[in-house]
Scaffold this active site. Structure first.
Site, PDB file in Angstrom:
ATOM      1  N   ASP A   1       6.426  -4.259  -4.835  1.00  0.00           N
ATOM      2  CA  ASP A   1       6.122  -4.302  -3.326  1.00  0.00           C
ATOM      3  C   ASP A   1       6.601  -2.827  -2.517  1.00  0.00           C
ATOM      4  OD1 ASP A   1       5.868  -4.498  -1.002  1.00  0.00           O
ATOM      5  OD2 ASP A   1       6.930  -6.885  -0.705  1.00  0.00           O
TER       6      ASP A   1
ATOM      7  N   ASP B   1       0.368  -1.399   0.131  1.00  0.00           N
ATOM      8  CA  ASP B   1       1.948  -0.891  -0.843  1.00  0.00           C
ATOM      9  C   ASP B   1       2.228  -2.288  -1.368  1.00  0.00           C
ATOM     10  OD1 ASP B   1       1.769  -3.372   1.465  1.00  0.00           O
ATOM     11  OD2 ASP B   1       3.922  -2.299   2.389  1.00  0.00           O
ATOM     12  N   GLU B   2       1.199  -3.028  -1.855  1.00  0.00           N
ATOM     13  CA  GLU B   2       1.850  -4.407  -2.606  1.00  0.00           C
ATOM     14  C   GLU B   2       0.928  -3.948  -3.865  1.00  0.00           C
ATOM     15  OE1 GLU B   2       3.257  -7.942  -1.585  1.00  0.00           O
ATOM     16  OE2 GLU B   2       1.799  -7.821   0.054  1.00  0.00           O
TER      17      GLU B   2
END
Length: 352
Positions: free
Chosen positions: A8, A103-104
């Site tokens: 993350d 983003d993860e």
């Protein structure tokens, strides 16, 4: 036993902007829409979070909490470009990658032979590569099951790592606050608290059938999570289930005619998006979402087998019957897609 890493990125959009503009590094910063246009915060840096600023917060409220907050519009093309670079780093370690957003992502490194197969060392090296090559930081959770890895990645943020070994899973979920489990929202949490359930250990000792009776399918999922059970694999392909468009309005509107005007402006965008994934416009449901001036929202959906703009006014009237004098601040349109085995799954990408 599987080895799952959940990576993350730390305040991703804000971190990219701070990297590219050093003047932004030591001030409270948020990425979001303008206060004048009823914008919301997409993300913010950790300096802003000390003032109580959070993602999904109205920009106007964020500025009240932090008057010195600098709010800038996001650059999605830049963020997508950076996320492709992150993806390229992941692919050095495994091809089993499941992005959850820009983003993860989950990574299954069970078959990775680097670092003698140590998932902990692999995760640490991934974070090193991201930091040295991209100038960004990432946090990671490592566990034998997906949801535990996801929860763990949040425990030592920012720029941290948390490992839950197979032997530690049971103890970890026993002490886990139920609100930390993905899928447990505020409404569900309040119901669980009414039943005297606060931690994983409480659910372990609770009657399974009672959970099923109260929460149905989710009750079974919760029971499994609290016993450390998560059979889901890291999925590298997906079938898209829905398409939607929405608009936050500069000012509240009140009447059905005003709402219809906004909806009409969304039809072309909706049809363009739908044709990309379902050229024949076949669907299974059609719906509308309204968010009111008090930020409460309502959704109305009807079964529908072919997309039809003429269906939306009927849905709108039903949604407005719940208005109770409140203004409307957001209107969204959505459809559920027809799922067929012959449909080819798409490669998961950071660009959705």
């Amino acid at each position: 036993m599987r080895k799952i890493i959940h990576v993350d990125m730390d305040c991703f959009y804000a971190a990219v902007e701070m990297r590219d503009n050093p003047a932004l590094r030591d001030i409270p910063l948020a990425i979001g829409g303008s206060e004048k246009r009823r914008g919301v915060i997409s993300t913010c840096n950790y300096i802003a979070r000390r003032f109580g600023v959070r993602s999904a917060m109205a920009t106007g409220h964020a500025l009240k909490l932090c008057p010195n907050l600098t709010v800038i519009r996001g650059d999605m093309n830049k963020y997508k470009s950076v996320s492709r670079q992150i993806r390229a780093i992941f692919e050095r370690y495994t091809d089993k990658i499941e992005p959850l957003s820009l983003d993860e992502a989950y990574l299954d490194v069970s078959e990775c032979s680097l670092f003698r197969g140590s998932a902990t060392m692999i995760a640490d090296d991934i974070r090193r590569a991201i930091r040295e090559e991209l100038g960004l930081t990432a946090s990671a959770g490592i566990a034998p099951v997906k949801f535990v890895a996801k929860v763990a990645s949040d425990l030592n943020k920012p720029d941290g790592m948390y490992v839950v070994t197979p032997d530690e899973v049971d103890l970890f979920v026993k002490s886990l606050a139920l609100e930390k489990i993905p899928g447990v929202g505020k409404v569900t949490l309040a119901k669980l608290h009414e039943m005297g359930l606060y931690k994983g250990e409480d659910v372990q000792q609770f009657d399974k059938n009672a959970l099923l009776k109260r929460f149905g399918k989710f009750g079974l999922s919760l029971w499994k999570r609290c016993h450390g059970i998560d059979e889901r694999s890291v999925e590298t392909e997906r079938v898209r289930k829905s398409v939607g468009v929405e608009r936050t309005l500069p000012e509240d509107i009140q009447t059905e005619a005003e709402c219809l005007d906004v909806m009409t402006s969304l039809f072309e965008e909706m049809e363009t998006r739908l044709k990309r994934v379902s050229p024949n416009m076949e669907i299974v449901r059609q719906g509308i979402k309204l968010k009111f001036s008090d930020f409460q929202q309502t959704t109305v959906e009807h079964r529908q087998w072919r997309y039809d703009n003429a269906m939306f006014p009927e849905l709108l009237r039903e949604a407005l019957s719940r208005q109770q004098g409140r203004g409307v601040r957001l209107i969204g349109l959505s459809v559920g897609l027809k799922s067929e085995e012959k449909n080819q799954p798409s490669q998961l990408s950071f660009e959705w």
